[in-house]
Design a protein around this motif. Structure first.
Motif, PDB file in Angstrom:
ATOM      1  N   GLN A 146      56.942  45.618  32.746  1.00  0.00           N
ATOM      2  CA  GLN A 146      56.688  44.203  33.685  1.00  0.00           C
ATOM      3  C   GLN A 146      54.949  44.361  33.558  1.00  0.00           C
ATOM      4  OE1 GLN A 146      57.043  44.203  38.023  1.00  0.00           O
ATOM      5  NE2 GLN A 146      58.993  42.560  37.316  1.00  0.00           N
ATOM      6  N   ALA A 147      54.494  44.578  31.671  1.00  0.00           N
ATOM      7  CA  ALA A 147      53.686  44.039  32.095  1.00  0.00           C
ATOM      8  C   ALA A 147      52.916  42.715  32.208  1.00  0.00           C
ATOM      9  CB  ALA A 147      52.999  44.446  30.120  1.00  0.00           C
ATOM     10  N   THR A 148      51.189  42.785  32.442  1.00  0.00           N
ATOM     11  CA  THR A 148      50.790  41.518  33.138  1.00  0.00           C
ATOM     12  C   THR A 148      49.138  41.398  32.389  1.00  0.00           C
ATOM     13  OG1 THR A 148      51.082  41.777  35.464  1.00  0.00           O
ATOM     14  CG2 THR A 148      50.018  40.444  35.115  1.00  0.00           C
ATOM     15  N   VAL A 149      49.121  40.021  31.876  1.00  0.00           N
ATOM     16  CA  VAL A 149      47.696  39.454  31.893  1.00  0.00           C
ATOM     17  C   VAL A 149      47.445  38.272  32.657  1.00  0.00           C
ATOM     18  CG1 VAL A 149      46.382  38.218  29.849  1.00  0.00           C
ATOM     19  CG2 VAL A 149      48.143  40.511  29.700  1.00  0.00           C
ATOM     20  N   ALA A 178      40.086  43.480  37.238  1.00  0.00           N
ATOM     21  CA  ALA A 178      41.740  44.600  36.173  1.00  0.00           C
ATOM     22  C   ALA A 178      42.029  45.793  37.817  1.00  0.00           C
ATOM     23  CB  ALA A 178      40.842  45.292  35.249  1.00  0.00           C
ATOM     24  N   GLU A 179      40.735  46.199  37.852  1.00  0.00           N
ATOM     25  CA  GLU A 179      41.250  47.655  38.973  1.00  0.00           C
ATOM     26  C   GLU A 179      41.344  46.890  39.758  1.00  0.00           C
ATOM     27  OE1 GLU A 179      40.746  50.276  37.969  1.00  0.00           O
ATOM     28  OE2 GLU A 179      39.947  50.743  36.170  1.00  0.00           O
ATOM     29  N   ARG A 180      41.418  45.693  40.993  1.00  0.00           N
ATOM     30  CA  ARG A 180      41.941  45.261  41.915  1.00  0.00           C
ATOM     31  C   ARG A 180      43.517  44.651  41.517  1.00  0.00           C
ATOM     32  NH1 ARG A 180      38.864  41.005  45.062  1.00  0.00           N
ATOM     33  NH2 ARG A 180      37.387  42.747  45.519  1.00  0.00           N
ATOM     34  N   PHE A 181      43.718  44.396  40.166  1.00  0.00           N
ATOM     35  CA  PHE A 181      45.678  44.070  40.371  1.00  0.00           C
ATOM     36  C   PHE A 181      45.819  44.341  39.388  1.00  0.00           C
ATOM     37  CE2 PHE A 181      43.010  39.772  41.980  1.00  0.00           C
ATOM     38  CZ  PHE A 181      43.420  39.391  43.173  1.00  0.00           C
ATOM     39  N   GLN A 182      45.324  46.145  38.633  1.00  0.00           N
ATOM     40  CA  GLN A 182      46.476  46.824  38.069  1.00  0.00           C
ATOM     41  C   GLN A 182      46.736  46.385  36.651  1.00  0.00           C
ATOM     42  OE1 GLN A 182      46.351  50.599  38.012  1.00  0.00           O
ATOM     43  NE2 GLN A 182      44.364  49.774  39.133  1.00  0.00           N
ATOM     44  N   CYS A 183      46.235  44.966  36.416  1.00  0.00           N
ATOM     45  CA  CYS A 183      46.848  44.302  35.149  1.00  0.00           C
ATOM     46  C   CYS A 183      45.299  44.383  34.099  1.00  0.00           C
ATOM     47  CB  CYS A 183      47.008  43.038  35.130  1.00  0.00           C
ATOM     48  SG  CYS A 183      46.075  42.199  35.838  1.00  0.00           S
ATOM     49  N   CYS A 184      45.625  44.001  32.636  1.00  0.00           N
ATOM     50  CA  CYS A 184      44.579  42.940  31.640  1.00  0.00           C
ATOM     51  C   CYS A 184      43.888  41.889  31.909  1.00  0.00           C
ATOM     52  CB  CYS A 184      45.250  43.097  30.589  1.00  0.00           C
ATOM     53  SG  CYS A 184      44.162  42.249  29.218  1.00  0.00           S
ATOM     54  N   VAL A 185      42.932  41.997  32.395  1.00  0.00           N
ATOM     55  CA  VAL A 185      42.407  40.153  32.425  1.00  0.00           C
ATOM     56  C   VAL A 185      41.510  40.024  31.054  1.00  0.00           C
ATOM     57  CG1 VAL A 185      40.164  39.809  34.224  1.00  0.00           C
ATOM     58  CG2 VAL A 185      41.341  41.782  34.210  1.00  0.00           C
ATOM     59  N   VAL A 186      41.124  38.389  31.021  1.00  0.00           N
ATOM     60  CA  VAL A 186      40.734  38.123  29.812  1.00  0.00           C
ATOM     61  C   VAL A 186      39.458  37.229  30.582  1.00  0.00           C
ATOM     62  CG1 VAL A 186      41.754  35.590  28.272  1.00  0.00           C
ATOM     63  CG2 VAL A 186      43.070  37.834  28.401  1.00  0.00           C
ATOM     64  N   LEU A 187      38.490  37.446  31.280  1.00  0.00           N
ATOM     65  CA  LEU A 187      37.752  36.733  31.460  1.00  0.00           C
ATOM     66  C   LEU A 187      36.778  35.484  30.733  1.00  0.00           C
ATOM     67  CD1 LEU A 187      36.237  35.663  34.422  1.00  0.00           C
ATOM     68  CD2 LEU A 187      34.632  37.751  33.733  1.00  0.00           C
ATOM     69  N   LYS A 188      37.375  34.485  30.961  1.00  0.00           N
ATOM     70  CA  LYS A 188      37.157  33.382  29.893  1.00  0.00           C
ATOM     71  C   LYS A 188      35.213  32.984  29.827  1.00  0.00           C
ATOM     72  CE  LYS A 188      40.817  30.803  30.624  1.00  0.00           C
ATOM     73  NZ  LYS A 188      41.365  30.038  30.959  1.00  0.00           N
ATOM     74  N   GLY A 189      34.843  32.296  28.589  1.00  0.00           N
ATOM     75  CA  GLY A 189      33.805  31.635  28.752  1.00  0.00           C
ATOM     76  C   GLY A 189      32.851  32.143  27.289  1.00  0.00           C
ATOM     77  N   SER A 190      31.901  32.354  27.305  1.00  0.00           N
ATOM     78  CA  SER A 190      30.771  32.878  26.225  1.00  0.00           C
ATOM     79  C   SER A 190      30.929  34.612  26.205  1.00  0.00           C
ATOM     80  CB  SER A 190      29.292  32.125  26.462  1.00  0.00           C
ATOM     81  OG  SER A 190      28.786  32.230  25.263  1.00  0.00           O
ATOM     82  N   PRO A 238      51.477  48.373  29.396  1.00  0.00           N
ATOM     83  CA  PRO A 238      50.120  47.499  29.178  1.00  0.00           C
ATOM     84  C   PRO A 238      49.166  48.410  28.339  1.00  0.00           C
ATOM     85  CG  PRO A 238      50.622  49.439  31.665  1.00  0.00           C
ATOM     86  CD  PRO A 238      52.058  49.203  30.093  1.00  0.00           C
ATOM     87  N   GLU A 239      49.515  48.903  27.677  1.00  0.00           N
ATOM     88  CA  GLU A 239      48.727  49.271  27.077  1.00  0.00           C
ATOM     89  C   GLU A 239      48.528  47.674  25.031  1.00  0.00           C
ATOM     90  OE1 GLU A 239      48.728  53.051  28.887  1.00  0.00           O
ATOM     91  OE2 GLU A 239      50.645  51.566  27.929  1.00  0.00           O
ATOM     92  N   ALA A 240      50.166  47.576  25.349  1.00  0.00           N
ATOM     93  CA  ALA A 240      50.321  46.229  24.534  1.00  0.00           C
ATOM     94  C   ALA A 240      49.316  45.835  25.044  1.00  0.00           C
ATOM     95  CB  ALA A 240      51.701  47.032  23.600  1.00  0.00           C
ATOM     96  N   ALA A 241      49.790  45.349  25.582  1.00  0.00           N
ATOM     97  CA  ALA A 241      49.251  43.865  26.179  1.00  0.00           C
ATOM     98  C   ALA A 241      47.513  43.446  25.809  1.00  0.00           C
ATOM     99  CB  ALA A 241      49.690  43.787  28.287  1.00  0.00           C
ATOM    100  N   PHE A 242      46.982  45.234  26.408  1.00  0.00           N
ATOM    101  CA  PHE A 242      45.743  45.269  25.989  1.00  0.00           C
ATOM    102  C   PHE A 242      45.132  44.388  24.805  1.00  0.00           C
ATOM    103  CE2 PHE A 242      41.783  46.573  25.456  1.00  0.00           C
ATOM    104  CZ  PHE A 242      40.583  46.210  25.983  1.00  0.00           C
ATOM    105  N   ASP A 243      46.846  44.954  23.662  1.00  0.00           N
ATOM    106  CA  ASP A 243      45.705  45.337  22.358  1.00  0.00           C
ATOM    107  C   ASP A 243      46.400  43.404  22.105  1.00  0.00           C
ATOM    108  OD1 ASP A 243      45.212  47.443  21.515  1.00  0.00           O
ATOM    109  OD2 ASP A 243      47.312  47.986  21.251  1.00  0.00           O
ATOM    110  N   ALA A 244      47.599  42.854  22.847  1.00  0.00           N
ATOM    111  CA  ALA A 244      47.647  41.689  22.416  1.00  0.00           C
ATOM    112  C   ALA A 244      46.720  40.478  23.531  1.00  0.00           C
ATOM    113  CB  ALA A 244      49.307  41.329  23.215  1.00  0.00           C
ATOM    114  N   ALA A 245      45.706  41.156  24.114  1.00  0.00           N
ATOM    115  CA  ALA A 245      45.144  39.447  24.651  1.00  0.00           C
ATOM    116  C   ALA A 245      43.868  39.936  23.547  1.00  0.00           C
ATOM    117  CB  ALA A 245      44.676  40.381  26.258  1.00  0.00           C
ATOM    118  N   CYS A 246      43.917  40.838  23.106  1.00  0.00           N
ATOM    119  CA  CYS A 246      42.633  41.346  22.297  1.00  0.00           C
ATOM    120  C   CYS A 246      42.973  40.332  21.137  1.00  0.00           C
ATOM    121  CB  CYS A 246      42.330  41.922  22.111  1.00  0.00           C
ATOM    122  SG  CYS A 246      41.576  43.401  23.413  1.00  0.00           S
ATOM    123  N   GLN A 247      44.067  41.355  20.764  1.00  0.00           N
ATOM    124  CA  GLN A 247      44.673  39.552  19.254  1.00  0.00           C
ATOM    125  C   GLN A 247      44.075  38.515  19.416  1.00  0.00           C
ATOM    126  OE1 GLN A 247      47.404  41.298  17.458  1.00  0.00           O
ATOM    127  NE2 GLN A 247      47.376  43.329  17.634  1.00  0.00           N
TER     128      GLN A 247
END
Length: 503
Positions: free
Chosen positions: A375-378, A409-421, A466-475
């Protein structure tokens, strides 16, 4: 010396980390660091303004001013007409900055305490201004004498080269010193020379507009040879790989998009947001895409390649779910089940707002980490959504985007994409990434829905960890910005067009 390039892995450091490195770097050379920094600045000045006859250096009393004085000395010796405005010159200042001042005075450099207004009027577009007023330790709003120098730079024709960071910019956050009040003032540089390492503020917020072309003189710093950890790394560019021949549609995962509140709920239909996310997932190469509209009815505007299905018929345990796009309040009733059962999950928009308002759903989001192997999460908040999740305000998020993203990320133990400039991608046990692709064209409705669908597709095409989810989010974040950067001139960027250009 290098220009900032998306193809290089650049670390971003903070002021305290740079200060930690300075003694070790000094041992690598017999030349004082300040003189090496001044030489780098002087050389860059010749490179970016090769025909300059006059150079104005606005120097502060600290190390940044010392770097500027060393550069002024060299440019004077190389035949340029140099004038230095030394602000707050009555203070003691650091020892090496005092030595730089003495050396410049002995060489005959013209140094004065105020802005040389009449002389500056002679500068034209081939001349140069060097901003050496405030360095990486700047935290307070500008004083009157600093503001006078900044105003003179901005009013002139000559391009501006800033040392470390443009004066008026917070080096860590990329926000204006003193906040976004109407009287905020900052240098908008044509070039910025980063010394030792890039400051995170150059890559986020207003920094991306104020810094111009960023250059790096590392002064001997090598991340692999020094133990000071990076605050963040630049996000790597997205590169597509050819698909093997011996695959089938199941090899690229199934994405289900749940969202699109119907008109009947609150008098405003939002099915378009969910359709945008589904279109993005489809064009990004997901094997199969399923659209589940919260209105409960099929929509004729969805791409024909997308299947439409009622929520109760979704096998969530087998799907990478993108939930919340245009969800309105209707998503609240379904979200507990989505959090509990979804295999992979991208939570966006109204899904995040629902979690922010309900402690039980916050716990359910955290509990997904206990099943991280399946159950990976972003989550993909913009600053206001991040503030709601953290229980603070938007200004607090923007004033330290790296901290806010990592705290989420620490609070919800998941990958976070904080959008913006300068979108920040963070995850537990990962050094955050700062993304430098994208531009202001993305600041329109629907592009966040496109990103959510793109993240879902990238997750579906890899392992559910989780590691793959982080890479996927970065890509996904890199690709999203790259498409905007390559947008055809003269053609309006819309979310629907963006989603179709992901292929």
């Amino acid at each position: 010396m290098h220009t900032l390039s998306r193809s290089h892995a650049w670390p971003a450091l903070g002021p305290s980390q740079v200060r930690q490195l300075e003694p070790a770097l000094q041992t690598l050379s017999a030349t004082p660091l300040m003189q090496s920094a001044g030489l780098a600045c002087a050389r860059l000045a010749l490179a970016v303004a090769p025909h300059a006859r006059r150079v104005w250096v606005a120097a502060g009393p600290g190390n940044n001013g010392g770097d500027g004085l060393e550069a002024a000395l060299l440019l004077h010796q190389w035949g340029k007409e140099v004038v230095v405005s030394l602000v707050n010159s009555t203070g003691p200042g650091p020892a090496d900055a005092r030595a730089a001042l003495q050396r410049a005075q002995e060489a005959g450099v013209r140094i004065q305490p105020d802005v040389p207004t009449e002389w500056l009027a002679q500068l034209d577009a081939q001349d140069l201004c060097i901003d050496a007023l405030l360095g990486i330790g700047a935290t307070r709003p500008l004083s009157a004498d600093l503001r006078a120098c900044v105003q003179a730079m901005q009013n002139g024709q000559a391009p501006v080269l800033a040392i470390d960071v443009p004066t008026g910019l917070n080096p860590q956050s990329g926000q204006w010193l003193g906040g976004d009040s109407g009287d905020a003032m900052a240098v908008h540089a044509d070039h910025t020379l980063s010394l030792i390492a890039v400051q995170a503020g150059l890559l986020m917020g207003h920094g991306r507009d104020a810094s111009g072309q960023i250059w790096l003189e590392d002064l001997g710093y090598r991340p692999s040879q020094h133990t000071v950890p990076a605050l963040a790394w630049l996000n790597a560019p997205y590169t597509s790989a050819p698909k093997p021949h011996a695959i089938h549609k199941g090899s690229h995962g199934d994405v289900a998009v749940i969202g699109g509140e119907g008109m009947a709920t609150n008098g405003m239909g939002m099915s378009g947001a969910a359709i945008l996310a589904a279109t993005a997932a489809l064009n990004a190469g997901a094997g199969r895409v399923i659209l589940s509209l919260l209105s409960g009815q099929a929509n004729d505007y969805a791409p024909p390649d997308v299947m439409q299905r009622e929520f109760k018929r979704l096998a969530l345990e087998q799907l990478h779910v993108v939930c919340g796009c245009g969800g309105g309040t209707a998503v609240n009733a379904l979200l507990p089940e989505v959090l509990q059962r979804s295999s992979g999950l991208v939570l966006d928009a109204d899904g995040l707002n629902a979690v922010a308002q309900d402690s039980s759903m916050q716990n359910a989001l955290r509990q997904r980490a206990a099943h991280s192997a399946t159950q990976a999460t972003v989550i993909t908040p913009h600053p206001l959504e991040a503030a709601r999740l953290l229980g603070c305000n938007t200004a607090q998020v923007q004033n330290d985007r790296l901290k806010a993203a990592q705290e989420l990320a620490e609070r919800f133990q998941c990958c976070v994409v904080l959008k913006g400039s300068g979108t920040v991608i963070a995850a537990p046990d990962q050094t955050p990434r700062i993304n430098i692709t994208g531009n202001g064209r993305l600041a329109i409705g629907g592009t966040g829905d496109v990103l959510a669908g793109l993240v879902g597709a990238r997750m579906a095409q890899g392992p559910n960890t989780p590691e793959a989810a982080f890479d996927a989010a970065c890509q996904a974040v890199a690709q999203h910005g790259q498409v905007a950067d390559g947008w055809p001139p003269g053609q309006a960027l819309t979310a629907s067009r963006l989603a179709k250009r992901l292929a």
